[in-house]
Design a protein around this motif. Sequence first.
Motif, PDB file in Angstrom:
ATOM      1  N   SER A   2       2.934  12.973  -1.716  1.00 54.22           N
ATOM      2  CA  SER A   2       2.150  12.720  -2.893  1.00 54.22           C
ATOM      3  C   SER A   2       0.532  13.055  -2.754  1.00 54.22           C
TER       4      SER A   2
ATOM      5  N   ASN B  48       2.135   5.273  -2.916  1.00 53.24           N
ATOM      6  CA  ASN B  48       2.442   6.589  -2.365  1.00 53.24           C
ATOM      7  C   ASN B  48       1.128   7.312  -2.104  1.00 53.24           C
ATOM      8  N   ASP B  49       0.346   7.696  -2.858  1.00 54.43           N
ATOM      9  CA  ASP B  49      -0.732   8.503  -2.867  1.00 54.43           C
ATOM     10  C   ASP B  49      -1.896   7.758  -2.483  1.00 54.43           C
TER      11      ASP B  49
END
Length: 189
Positions: free
Chosen positions: A125, A92-93
């Motif tokens: 994120s 996600n990040d």
Amino acid sequence: MIQSSTNSRKALLVIDMQKGSFTSKTPRFDTEGVVDRINQLAALFRQQGHAVIFIQHDGSSANEFVPNSEDWELLDGLQVEQTDLLVSKYVNDVFYRSELQAVLAEQKADELFMTGCATDFCVESTIQSALAKDYNITVVADGHTTGERPHLTAEQVIEHYNWVWQNMIPTKGKIEVANFKSIVQPIEN
């Protein structure tokens, strides 16, 4: 608002606007509007010599969003130029074990404009991570999207996260949430 001082360089991040995230099984809120606003912002960033960075999820490890597959491709409606930068991400990040921070350093970018999909996962994120790294952040309030969730509509999720980001306490940098018109209006006048 996009005008740059001599000490500040900006980058437009376009996160996960890939075909595999925009299917009939995963409809997203205001897709056409979000794509249109991203395209207009990208054109302004290019005009002013700022970086436009398209981020694509590489889910090879889960056999999803495999590079060069149709799911991995950017949406057809996005206008991508040869001068734009492409960065792969794996979780996600976007910053996690990717080349993003090195690309931003090479561009000398310290102010990030955030757009993309999905509001409550990869966009969220990445914003949290960018804050912890002391970037100045502008979230384009109507430049990110998501899908329906079990207890919230997509529009409610977007509204909620825009509120959260507006009320965050930044580390060293700043964070603001602004809609597309308020970002481009000073340029047009």
